[in-house]
Motif scaffolding. Structure first.
Motif, PDB file in Angstrom:
ATOM      1  N   ASP A 179       0.828  -1.206   0.000  1.00 50.32           N
ATOM      2  CA  ASP A 179       0.000   0.000   0.000  1.00 50.32           C
ATOM      3  C   ASP A 179       0.859   1.252   0.000  1.00 50.32           C
ATOM      4  N   ARG A 180       1.986   1.216   0.743  1.00 50.79           N
ATOM      5  CA  ARG A 180       2.873   2.379   0.745  1.00 50.79           C
ATOM      6  C   ARG A 180       3.473   2.608  -0.644  1.00 50.79           C
ATOM      7  N   ALA A 181       3.864   1.487  -1.299  1.00 52.33           N
ATOM      8  CA  ALA A 181       4.409   1.640  -2.649  1.00 52.33           C
ATOM      9  C   ALA A 181       3.349   2.200  -3.606  1.00 52.33           C
ATOM     10  N   VAL A 182       2.121   1.650  -3.485  1.00 48.94           N
ATOM     11  CA  VAL A 182       1.038   2.162  -4.325  1.00 48.94           C
ATOM     12  C   VAL A 182       0.760   3.620  -4.022  1.00 48.94           C
ATOM     13  N   ALA A 183       0.800   3.948  -2.709  1.00 48.78           N
ATOM     14  CA  ALA A 183       0.552   5.340  -2.322  1.00 48.78           C
ATOM     15  C   ALA A 183       1.626   6.264  -2.885  1.00 48.78           C
ATOM     16  N   ARG A 184       2.887   5.767  -2.873  1.00 49.23           N
ATOM     17  CA  ARG A 184       3.950   6.599  -3.445  1.00 49.23           C
ATOM     18  C   ARG A 184       3.716   6.808  -4.949  1.00 49.23           C
ATOM     19  N   VAL A 185       3.332   5.705  -5.641  1.00 44.54           N
ATOM     20  CA  VAL A 185       3.062   5.842  -7.073  1.00 44.54           C
ATOM     21  C   VAL A 185       1.896   6.797  -7.317  1.00 44.54           C
ATOM     22  N   GLU A 186       0.827   6.644  -6.499  1.00 42.48           N
ATOM     23  CA  GLU A 186      -0.326   7.529  -6.656  1.00 42.48           C
ATOM     24  C   GLU A 186       0.049   8.965  -6.352  1.00 42.48           C
ATOM     25  N   ALA A 187       0.918   9.144  -5.325  1.00 42.06           N
ATOM     26  CA  ALA A 187       1.359  10.504  -4.992  1.00 42.06           C
ATOM     27  C   ALA A 187       2.130  11.117  -6.155  1.00 42.06           C
ATOM     28  N   ASP A 188       3.009  10.291  -6.783  1.00 36.37           N
ATOM     29  CA  ASP A 188       3.737  10.790  -7.949  1.00 36.37           C
ATOM     30  C   ASP A 188       2.765  11.168  -9.071  1.00 36.37           C
ATOM     31  N   LYS A 189       1.779  10.278  -9.280  1.00 37.24           N
ATOM     32  CA  LYS A 189       0.784  10.576 -10.315  1.00 37.24           C
ATOM     33  C   LYS A 189       0.032  11.868 -10.009  1.00 37.24           C
ATOM     34  N   LEU A 190      -0.349  12.010  -8.709  1.00 38.48           N
ATOM     35  CA  LEU A 190      -1.090  13.208  -8.336  1.00 38.48           C
ATOM     36  C   LEU A 190      -0.231  14.457  -8.514  1.00 38.48           C
ATOM     37  N   ARG A 191       1.071  14.352  -8.168  1.00 34.83           N
ATOM     38  CA  ARG A 191       1.946  15.507  -8.372  1.00 34.83           C
ATOM     39  C   ARG A 191       2.031  15.863  -9.862  1.00 34.83           C
ATOM     40  N   ASP A 192       2.180  14.791 -10.712  1.00 36.04           N
ATOM     41  CA  ASP A 192       2.210  15.057 -12.156  1.00 36.04           C
ATOM     42  C   ASP A 192       0.895  15.666 -12.631  1.00 36.04           C
ATOM     43  N   GLU A 193      -0.216  15.146 -12.083  1.00 38.54           N
ATOM     44  CA  GLU A 193      -1.520  15.666 -12.475  1.00 38.54           C
ATOM     45  C   GLU A 193      -1.675  17.123 -12.049  1.00 38.54           C
ATOM     46  N   VAL A 194      -1.185  17.425 -10.813  1.00 40.40           N
ATOM     47  CA  VAL A 194      -1.264  18.811 -10.335  1.00 40.40           C
ATOM     48  C   VAL A 194      -0.445  19.733 -11.232  1.00 40.40           C
ATOM     49  N   ALA A 195       0.758  19.244 -11.615  1.00 42.33           N
ATOM     50  CA  ALA A 195       1.587  20.057 -12.508  1.00 42.33           C
ATOM     51  C   ALA A 195       0.891  20.276 -13.847  1.00 42.33           C
ATOM     52  N   ARG A 196       0.266  19.179 -14.378  1.00 48.75           N
ATOM     53  CA  ARG A 196      -0.436  19.316 -15.653  1.00 48.75           C
ATOM     54  C   ARG A 196      -1.616  20.272 -15.532  1.00 48.75           C
ATOM     55  N   VAL A 197      -2.360  20.143 -14.414  1.00 50.40           N
ATOM     56  CA  VAL A 197      -3.506  21.028 -14.212  1.00 50.40           C
ATOM     57  C   VAL A 197      -3.061  22.479 -14.106  1.00 50.40           C
ATOM     58  N   ARG A 198      -1.941  22.686 -13.388  1.00 46.91           N
ATOM     59  CA  ARG A 198      -1.436  24.059 -13.276  1.00 46.91           C
ATOM     60  C   ARG A 198      -1.051  24.607 -14.652  1.00 46.91           C
ATOM     61  N   GLU A 199      -0.411  23.744 -15.461  1.00 49.11           N
ATOM     62  CA  GLU A 199      -0.045  24.186 -16.799  1.00 49.11           C
ATOM     63  C   GLU A 199      -1.288  24.503 -17.630  1.00 49.11           C
ATOM     64  N   GLU A 200      -2.308  23.606 -17.559  1.00 52.70           N
ATOM     65  CA  GLU A 200      -3.548  23.869 -18.275  1.00 52.70           C
ATOM     66  C   GLU A 200      -4.233  25.128 -17.765  1.00 52.70           C
ATOM     67  N   LEU A 201      -4.146  25.338 -16.434  1.00 53.26           N
ATOM     68  CA  LEU A 201      -4.756  26.543 -15.873  1.00 53.26           C
ATOM     69  C   LEU A 201      -4.073  27.792 -16.429  1.00 53.26           C
ATOM     70  N   GLY A 202      -2.739  27.735 -16.553  1.00 55.23           N
ATOM     71  CA  GLY A 202      -2.035  28.867 -17.144  1.00 55.23           C
ATOM     72  C   GLY A 202      -2.463  29.104 -18.579  1.00 55.23           C
ATOM     73  N   GLN A 203      -2.578  27.984 -19.328  1.00 56.58           N
ATOM     74  CA  GLN A 203      -3.026  28.124 -20.714  1.00 56.58           C
ATOM     75  C   GLN A 203      -4.441  28.697 -20.785  1.00 56.58           C
ATOM     76  N   LEU A 204      -5.318  28.222 -19.895  1.00 60.11           N
ATOM     77  CA  LEU A 204      -6.691  28.725 -19.883  1.00 60.11           C
ATOM     78  C   LEU A 204      -6.731  30.207 -19.538  1.00 60.11           C
ATOM     79  N   ARG A 205      -5.893  30.590 -18.584  1.00 56.06           N
ATOM     80  CA  ARG A 205      -5.852  32.016 -18.251  1.00 56.06           C
ATOM     81  C   ARG A 205      -5.401  32.850 -19.450  1.00 56.06           C
ATOM     82  N   GLU A 206      -4.362  32.347 -20.169  1.00 57.08           N
ATOM     83  CA  GLU A 206      -3.892  33.062 -21.345  1.00 57.08           C
ATOM     84  C   GLU A 206      -4.989  33.126 -22.409  1.00 57.08           C
TER      85      GLU A 206
END
Length: 466
Positions: A179-206
């Motif tokens: 579960d810890r390994a899965v949680a780490r993978v999910e955390a990495d995915k969530l961090r990547d998703e947050v970064a992608r969302v932030r990038e999309e948010l910047g694009q949307l603002r532009e």
């Protein structure tokens, strides 16, 4: 189920192997019948019942207690499972039955049974087996053997429980690590998703900024277009007023022109009446001259026309045709104008007309409909009428053609188009010949020989009025 049994000092029956007389505590000085039996561990109790169930069939029926006689007839697996309560009760309450069962059990126990009778237990022996035999044989110190077996059974149970707990703990630890390994993978995915969302948010603002700028520009253009529309509406209103004024002036001039035209038509009508009178007088003079010329030349009326000679040489007739004539009619249509000419010859391209007008019918029905319509036309106009069909699709047994209509089929090796051109070439120069066909090649060919080509639709519309 606890099994209780007081000590039994009964002498063995004749023929029975000796079972040692024992007491319950090994002291031999106290009355042990009053002591309660120890609580047997469940594995020991089940082993006692199993040994007794195996030994039951070996006893004579008269030595079996009445409740167990039916149980003794069960199959071995059902005997220990279904008869366990009754077997336990008889072992606790019937010492004689227990002694008989013990004799059978000891016969199969071997050295372990002898050791239990002696009050000792081999170190390598199964404590459950030792306790079960000790309960049945009841040597001195049998309670200690049962107690020792209970301790061993409980120790094994505790050991098994501890092993199960350790195994469960290991499994939980393994699952937690997973579960810890899965949680780490999910955390990495969530961090990547947050970064992608932030990038999309910047694009949307532009994009929002661009859209806002575009909206402002569009609104400015819309205001400008509204102003221009108002200006154009004013210009259109002025133009419309000027147009209405000009229309009124044109209508006034038109009324004046109509008045002048009426007067002109009246003058032209009077002039045409004079011209018609002069023309009638000229035609009457020509007619009288033609009658005198015919009388002087003594010409008889022609019984055969040029088309009849072409038909005899280059076509086949389905039936005899006549060329009766009727009075002319006065129709302003082009075909009627041509048919009103004297001695006119109408030649129709049969299948070209029928397939254009009523091609959904069979060929026989097409021919009949066209020939019938041409018969009426010939009767109305008095024109000589010839209809030509391709001979390749000729059908025998056609009804006689109507008066004034000549029906021809092209012979083998020649098409209806060639036969039509041959008919036109056979006519004398100056005789009006009308050819009805929508085939451009046919129309061009007959036009070169002085004929009047018309489309199939003109004939179809003329026939539809008949």
């Amino acid at each position: 189920m606890p099994l209780t049994e007081p000590t039994d000092d009964r002498l063995p029956e004749p023929g029975e192997p000796a079972v040692p007389a024992v007491d319950g505590d090994g002291g031999g000085g106290e009355n042990l019948d009053l002591e309660p039996e120890p609580v047997l561990p469940e594995p020991v109790r089940q082993r006692i019942v199993a040994l007794s169930a195996v030994a039951l069939p070996g006893l004579p029926t008269e030595e079996l207690p009445v409740p167990l006689r039916r149980v003794a007839k069960f199959a071995p697996n059902r005997r220990a499972r279904l008869g366990a309560p009754m077997i336990a009760a008889q072992l606790a309450n019937d010492p004689l039955f227990r002694q008989r069962i013990t004799k059978r059990v000891l016969a199969d126990a071997g050295d372990l049974g002898a050791a239990v009778i002696a009050g000792t237990a081999p170190a390598a022996a199964d404590p459950v087996e030792v306790a079960a035999l000790a309960y049945l044989v009841r040597p001195r110190g049998w309670r200690d053997l049962v107690e020792t077996a209970g301790v061993a059974v409980r120790a094994e149970a505790d050991s098994a429980l501890v092993a199960e707990l350790v195994r469960e703990a290991e499994q939980r630890a393994s699952r937690a690590e997973h579960d810890r390994a899965v949680a780490r993978v999910e955390a990495d995915k969530l961090r990547d998703e947050v970064a992608r969302v932030r990038e999309e948010l910047g694009q949307l603002r532009e994009e929002a900024r661009v859209l806002a700028r575009s909206l402002r520009e569009t609104q400015a253009r819309e205001r400008k277009a509204t102003e221009m529309l108002a200006t154009e509406k004013g210009r259109a209103a002025r133009l419309n007023a000027d147009h209405d004024a000009e229309l009124r002036r044109i209508r006034a001039r038109l009324a004046e022109a109509e008045a002048v035209a009426g007067a002109t038509r009246q003058t032209a009508k009077e002039a045409r009446s004079v011209d018609d009178a002069r023309l009638w007088l000229l035609l009457e003079t020509i007619g009288q001259a033609a009658v005198g010329l015919r009388r002087e030349l003594a010409l008889d009326p022609a019984e055969r026309m040029p088309a009849d000679y072409v038909a005899d040489a280059f076509a086949e007739r389905p039936a005899a045709a006549t060329s009766a004539r009727a009075l002319d009619t006065d129709d302003p249509a082009r075909l009627d104008e041509l048919l009103a000419m004297p001695r006119v010859h109408l030649v129709a391209d049969g299948y070209n007309v029928t397939k254009r007008g009523f091609g959904e019918m069979s060929l026989e029905q097409q021919r009949k409909r066209l020939i019938t319509g041409l018969g009426g036309l010939a009767a109305q106009t008095g024109a000589e009428v010839t209809v030509v069909f391709d001979g390749a699709e000729r059908m025998h047994g056609l009804p006689p053609a109507p008066r004034g209509v000549r029906v021809l089929f092209s012979r083998k090796g020649e098409t209806a188009d060639e036969l039509i051109r041959r008919l036109v070439r056979a006519e004398p120069v100056g005789r009006p010949v009308v050819v009805v066909s929508s085939d451009r090649e046919v129309a061009d060919g007959v036009r070169r020989h002085g004929a009047y080509p018309l489309g199939a639709d003109s004939l179809l519309r003329r026939l539809s009025r008949s």
